[in-house]
Design a protein around this motif. Structure first.
Motif, PDB file in Angstrom:
ATOM      1  N   LEU A 163      -7.375  -1.466   6.915  1.00 52.80           N
ATOM      2  CA  LEU A 163      -8.393  -2.526   6.991  1.00 52.80           C
ATOM      3  C   LEU A 163      -7.799  -3.896   6.693  1.00 52.80           C
ATOM      4  N   ALA A 164      -6.927  -3.972   5.708  1.00 54.25           N
ATOM      5  CA  ALA A 164      -6.304  -5.251   5.363  1.00 54.25           C
ATOM      6  C   ALA A 164      -5.429  -5.753   6.507  1.00 54.25           C
ATOM      7  N   PHE A 180       0.828  -1.214   0.000  1.00 48.54           N
ATOM      8  CA  PHE A 180       0.000   0.000   0.000  1.00 48.54           C
ATOM      9  C   PHE A 180       0.859   1.260   0.000  1.00 48.54           C
ATOM     10  N   HIS A 187       0.686   3.960  -2.980  1.00 43.23           N
ATOM     11  CA  HIS A 187       0.501   5.389  -2.687  1.00 43.23           C
ATOM     12  C   HIS A 187       1.584   6.235  -3.360  1.00 43.23           C
ATOM     13  N   SER A 193      -7.519  -6.898   9.438  1.00 44.19           N
ATOM     14  CA  SER A 193      -8.129  -8.212   9.180  1.00 44.19           C
ATOM     15  C   SER A 193      -7.118  -9.334   9.433  1.00 44.19           C
ATOM     16  N   VAL A 236      -7.484   6.683   0.562  1.00 39.72           N
ATOM     17  CA  VAL A 236      -7.834   5.356   0.039  1.00 39.72           C
ATOM     18  C   VAL A 236      -6.738   4.348   0.377  1.00 39.72           C
ATOM     19  N   CYS A 237      -5.493   4.700   0.120  1.00 41.25           N
ATOM     20  CA  CYS A 237      -4.389   3.774   0.421  1.00 41.25           C
ATOM     21  C   CYS A 237      -4.275   3.540   1.916  1.00 41.25           C
ATOM     22  N   LEU A 273      -6.686   3.853   4.290  1.00 43.02           N
ATOM     23  CA  LEU A 273      -7.834   3.117   4.801  1.00 43.02           C
ATOM     24  C   LEU A 273      -7.799   1.654   4.343  1.00 43.02           C
ATOM     25  N   ALA A 274      -7.543   1.429   3.067  1.00 44.42           N
ATOM     26  CA  ALA A 274      -7.496   0.050   2.560  1.00 44.42           C
ATOM     27  C   ALA A 274      -6.363  -0.736   3.234  1.00 44.42           C
ATOM     28  N   GLY A 275      -5.212  -0.113   3.392  1.00 49.50           N
ATOM     29  CA  GLY A 275      -4.096  -0.778   4.056  1.00 49.50           C
ATOM     30  C   GLY A 275      -4.406  -1.089   5.511  1.00 49.50           C
TER      31      GLY A 275
END
Length: 128
Positions: free
Chosen positions: A115-116, A77, A81, A119, A108-109, A111-113
Motif C-alpha cells: 500500500l505504501a 518493510f 518482517h 501510494s 501485515v508487512c 500489505l502495508a509495504g
C-alpha cells in the motif's frame, strides 16, 4: 567429527538447523542499505515540512525521489518482517501460535509495504 551439541540436545535430536546465518546476513545487509536511505528520507521530510501540497507532489514526482522512496519503503518493510520473524521464532514456543504469528507478520508487512509503495507510485506517475 566433533559434536557441539549438549547431551540433552543429542538425546532430543535438537541442534542447529543450518539456516540462521542467512537471516543474520539478510538483516545486516538491509540495515546497511537503510542507513543512507533513512538519512536521505529525514532530509526529504524536513524539506517537505517547509513546503505546501503542490511542492510535496512535485518532489515525489521527481524520478530520483520516487525511486529512493520506494527503495526505502521496500527495504524497511523487509527489514521489519525479518526482525519480527526472529522475535516470534525465538520467543513463541507453541507451534500453532508461532505459525499464526508468522503468517500474520508476513501479511501485515506485505500489505502495508504494498500500500505504501502503491501510494508513492500513484503520486509519482501523476494520479494524485
Amino acid at each position: 567429527m566433533v559434536s557441539y551439541r549438549t547431551p540433552l540436545g543429542r538425546a532430543r535430536g535438537l541442534g542447529s538447523a543450518k539456516h540462521g546465518a542467512g537471516h543474520w546476513v539478510s538483516e545486516r545487509v538491509s540495515s546497511i542499505a537503510l542507513a543512507p536511505l533513512v538519512v536521505w528520507a529525514v532530509y526529504g521530510v524536513l524539506r517537505l515540512a517547509a513546503g505546501d501540497y503542490g511542492f510535496a507532489v512535485h518532489w515525489v514526482q521527481a524520478p530520483l525521489n520516487a525511486t529512493l522512496l520506494v527503495l526505502t519503503l521496500a527495504i524497511s518493510f523487509w527489514h521489519m518482517h525479518s526482525g519480527m520473524r526472529v522475535v516470534v521464532e525465538d520467543y513463541i514456543h507453541k507451534t500453532l501460535t508461532k505459525t499464526a504469528l508468522l503468517v500474520l507478520n508476513l501479511f501485515v508487512c506485505g500489505l502495508a509495504g504494498a500500500l505504501a509503495i502503491f501510494s508513492i507510485l500513484k503520486v509519482a506517475l501523476g494520479g494524485a
